[in-house]
Scaffold this active site. Structure first.
Site, PDB file in Angstrom:
ATOM      1  N   GLU A  45       0.829  -1.097   0.055  1.00  0.00           N
ATOM      2  CA  GLU A  45      -0.056  -0.038  -0.151  1.00  0.00           C
ATOM      3  C   GLU A  45       0.977   1.305  -0.062  1.00  0.00           C
ATOM      4  O   GLU A  45       1.663   1.352   0.786  1.00  0.00           O
ATOM      5  CB  GLU A  45      -1.149  -0.021   1.256  1.00  0.00           C
ATOM      6  CG  GLU A  45      -2.004   0.868   1.249  1.00  0.00           C
ATOM      7  CD  GLU A  45      -2.640   1.078   2.399  1.00  0.00           C
ATOM      8  OE1 GLU A  45      -2.702   0.139   3.270  1.00  0.00           O
ATOM      9  OE2 GLU A  45      -3.294   2.154   2.716  1.00  0.00           O
ATOM     10  N   ARG A  81       4.880 -12.606   9.931  1.00  0.00           N
ATOM     11  CA  ARG A  81       5.724 -11.490   9.262  1.00  0.00           C
ATOM     12  C   ARG A  81       7.147 -11.320  10.049  1.00  0.00           C
ATOM     13  O   ARG A  81       7.286 -12.185  11.083  1.00  0.00           O
ATOM     14  CB  ARG A  81       4.919 -10.241   9.580  1.00  0.00           C
ATOM     15  CG  ARG A  81       4.337 -10.154  11.216  1.00  0.00           C
ATOM     16  CD  ARG A  81       3.959  -8.647  11.643  1.00  0.00           C
ATOM     17  NE  ARG A  81       2.940  -8.317  10.468  1.00  0.00           N
ATOM     18  CZ  ARG A  81       3.023  -7.232   9.706  1.00  0.00           C
ATOM     19  NH1 ARG A  81       3.905  -6.431   9.893  1.00  0.00           N
ATOM     20  NH2 ARG A  81       2.266  -7.124   8.797  1.00  0.00           N
ATOM     21  N   LYS A 128       4.364   0.926   9.454  1.00  0.00           N
ATOM     22  CA  LYS A 128       4.683   2.096   8.814  1.00  0.00           C
ATOM     23  C   LYS A 128       3.876   3.172   9.541  1.00  0.00           C
ATOM     24  O   LYS A 128       4.352   4.486   9.537  1.00  0.00           O
ATOM     25  CB  LYS A 128       4.015   2.103   7.426  1.00  0.00           C
ATOM     26  CG  LYS A 128       4.648   1.197   6.365  1.00  0.00           C
ATOM     27  CD  LYS A 128       4.104   1.373   5.010  1.00  0.00           C
ATOM     28  CE  LYS A 128       3.152   0.191   4.915  1.00  0.00           C
ATOM     29  NZ  LYS A 128       2.708   0.062   3.366  1.00  0.00           N
TER      30      LYS A 128
END
Ligand code: ATP
Ligand code: MG
Length: 564
Positions: free
Chosen positions: A37, A262, A272
């Site tokens: 994204e 992850r 982020k």
């Protein structure tokens, strides 16, 4: 990159794909994608996903798309798109002509939403965001149906069309899937598909004032692109039933979703949103501050793509969450730099040394190895003269036990040069600090060995004072003082764990003269000190700036030894 047989067997995704190829599930194709994204810069966790997705495509002669999941116009910017492309390329991967955007599919997604309305599977809801949350229920309590849930198909079509036409303000209505408010999986409790947002999009401008939710876009984008294996992180496991529901209701191509854990890295934040906070609150200088775990930060710090790919390979992929020790990442970096970084001598905290018995005007050009690990890298000449600099740390007026470096009366070796012996330490009368040392040298020890077999216990690096190039050196350390930056009291946040010493600037460093002509990004090993690189933003000819990439001390090697 590795071929089939060299890949660690622990990679369960490889096994799934091999099995799919055997059963011809996707007609022998492997088509993956990396779907960021564009709402921030990529970090080392994304690097794991990039290496995995592009690596699998390489492995099986398949393809990997770069797809921007750009469904949220408020947080997304083309600056991020550009940085993401630069980072993926730098890591060594090529998406060829397959650069896609979820926004390219907005028309199709809209038609699919209409399709669901016509099938009685979606409705326009007038509840506001808070009410929707309240009606959704919790993990232990079922949800409640919205009073608007049973609108007629005609009314839903009309309202949705008017949402698109811009008749309603932001947040006044949403389109929801009609699934099951009692589902134990909260993602299936009539999730929102579309929301009203009168906001300009970085690609579609003002064409739309309704935007699909990530969950309504992601799976269908994979379907449109005929992705065979949709690889994503574990938190999407609970979304899979929803993605499957969309794909079945729409009757479209079904990619196989595979979830993996992850990457979490000690001493490192990986969200982020929080990295953006560090930038916005000026805790770091920018997204590419060399202390940031972003790919651009690591690059500026001096990391190589080879080291990051090696790291990604070594950590493998697994189904359960864990935290990787940052020492492993640094170990991969040292292994790579050790092979190729040129050795040079640089003095970070200079202490002047005068060789009393060395001729005043004499200069000798001494031969030094560029890399003792690789003789092919050759040698260079380093000037030696009467006045030198050594590290302040390498001298003690009153040496403790086990300090073998220079001290009054003590003899040491200067790398590639001579044995020197300290005869006097001159103090600044005001501060009491050592101002300069007086030494004598043994001319017979040229090259670093004494013909009479005399031993010394330390070898110091040095720079000739008259020839030295000045530079600034920035020493970086972890940004956080705790392995888990989020390990704080309930009323505190990660800022509590910021390391006040994560950056130390040394403005008066002395380098061997060959470094006057360095290029931005060039990497070196400063002998005995660590690996350093020329800063790509702030270093200029005549005012050089070096970043410390990593020290020489390999804590990972020690950890491994302990475990053996
Ligand atoms: P963040 O949580 O840092 O904000 P994100 O998951 O929202 O990251 P995306 O841009 O959606 O960021 O991520 C793109 C891809 O990278 C996704 O497929 C995601 O699963 C993967 N990814 C993100 N973070 C990690 C991580 N720490 N380890 C491995 N893969 C990751
Ligand atoms: Mg995400």
């Amino acid at each position: 990159m590795s071929k089939n047989d060299q890949v660690p067997a622990s990679n369960f995704i490889l096994s799934i794909i091999r099995e799919d190829l055997k059963t011809d599930k996707f007609a022998g194709l492997v088509h993956t994608r990396f779907p960021p994204e564009p709402n921030g810069y990529l970090h080392i966790g994304h690097a794991k996903s990039i290496c995995l997705n592009f690596g699998l495509a390489n492995e099986f002669d398949g393809k990997c798309n770069l797809r921007f999941d750009d469904t949220n116009p408020i947080k997304e910017e083309s600056e991020y798109v550009e940085s993401i492309k630069e980072d993926v390329r730098w890591l060594g991967f090529d998406w060829q002509d397959r650069e896609f955007y979820a926004s390219d599919y907005f028309d199709q997604l809209y038609r699919w939403a209409v399709h669901l309305i016509k099938a009685g599977k979606a409705y326009v809801d007038d509840l506001d965001a808070d009410q929707i949350r309240e009606y959704r229920g919790t993990l232990t309590q079922p949800g409640k149906e919205s009073p608007y849930r049973n609108r007629s198909i005609a009314e839903n079509l009309d309202l949705f069309e008017r949402m698109r036409a811009g008749e309603f303000p932001d947040g006044s209505r949403v389109l929801r899937a009609k699934i099951d408010m009692n589902s134990p999986n909260i993602n299936l409790r009539d999730p929102v598909l579309y929301r009203i947002l009168h906001a300009s999009h970085h690609r579609t401008g003002d064409t739309w004032c309704i935007y699909p939710m990530y969950d309504f876009a992601h799976g269908q984008c994979d379907s449109i692109e005929k992705i065979t294996h949709s690889i994503c992180t574990l938190e999407f496991e609970d979304h899979r039933p929803l993605y499957d529901w969309f794909i079945e209701e729409l009757g479209i191509y079904h990619p196989q979703q595979i979830e993996f854990a992850r990457l979490n890295l000690s001493y490192t934040l990986m969200s982020k949103r929080k990295l953006l906070q560090l930038v916005q609150e000026k805790i770091v200088s920018s997204w590419n501050d060399p202390r940031m775990p972003t790919i651009s930060g690591l690059r500026r710090r001096g990391y190589t793509p080879e080291a990051i790919r090696d790291f990604a390979e070594r950590i493998g992929v697994a189904k359960s969450e864990s935290t990787v020790d940052i020492a492993l990442l640094e170990h991969c970096l040292r292994e790579d730099l050790n092979k190729r970084a040129r050795r040079v001598m640089a003095v970070l905290r200079p202490l002047k040394v005068v060789i009393d018995n060395y001729p005043d005007d004499q200069i000798e050009e001494l031969e030094a190895y560029n890399n003792p690990e690789d003789m092919k890298m050759g040698t260079r000449k380093v000037p030696f003269s009467k006045n030198l600099f050594i590290e302040q740390d390498d001298f003690r007026a009153d040496p403790p036990k086990k300090f073998f470096r220079l001290a009054p009366g003590r003899e040491v070796r200067l790398r590639y040069a001579y044995f020197i012996k300290c005869v006097d330490a001159v103090k600044d009368p005001e501060t009491g600090q050592i101002k300069e040392l007086h030494c004598t040298y043994d001319p017979a020890s040229r090259g670093g060995e004494s013909p009479d077999g005399r031993k010394v216990k330390a070898t110091l690096h040095w720079v000739s004072a008259a020839h030295a190039v000045d530079a600034e050196v920035r020493l970086y350390d972890n940004l956080f003082t705790r392995p888990d930056p989020e390990d704080v009291a309930p009323d505190e946040d990660f800022r509590k764990n910021l390391n006040p010493d994560s950056l130390q600037v040394l403005p008066n460093c002395k380098m061997e003269p060959g470094l006057a002509a360095v290029k931005p990004g060039e990497r070196f090993q400063f002998e005995r000190l660590g690996y350093f690189c020329v800063d790509t933003l702030d270093s200029k000819p005549g005012s050089l700036v070096f970043n410390r990439t990593v020290t020489l001390k390999d804590t990972w090697a020690r950890i491994e030894k302990r475990e053996d």
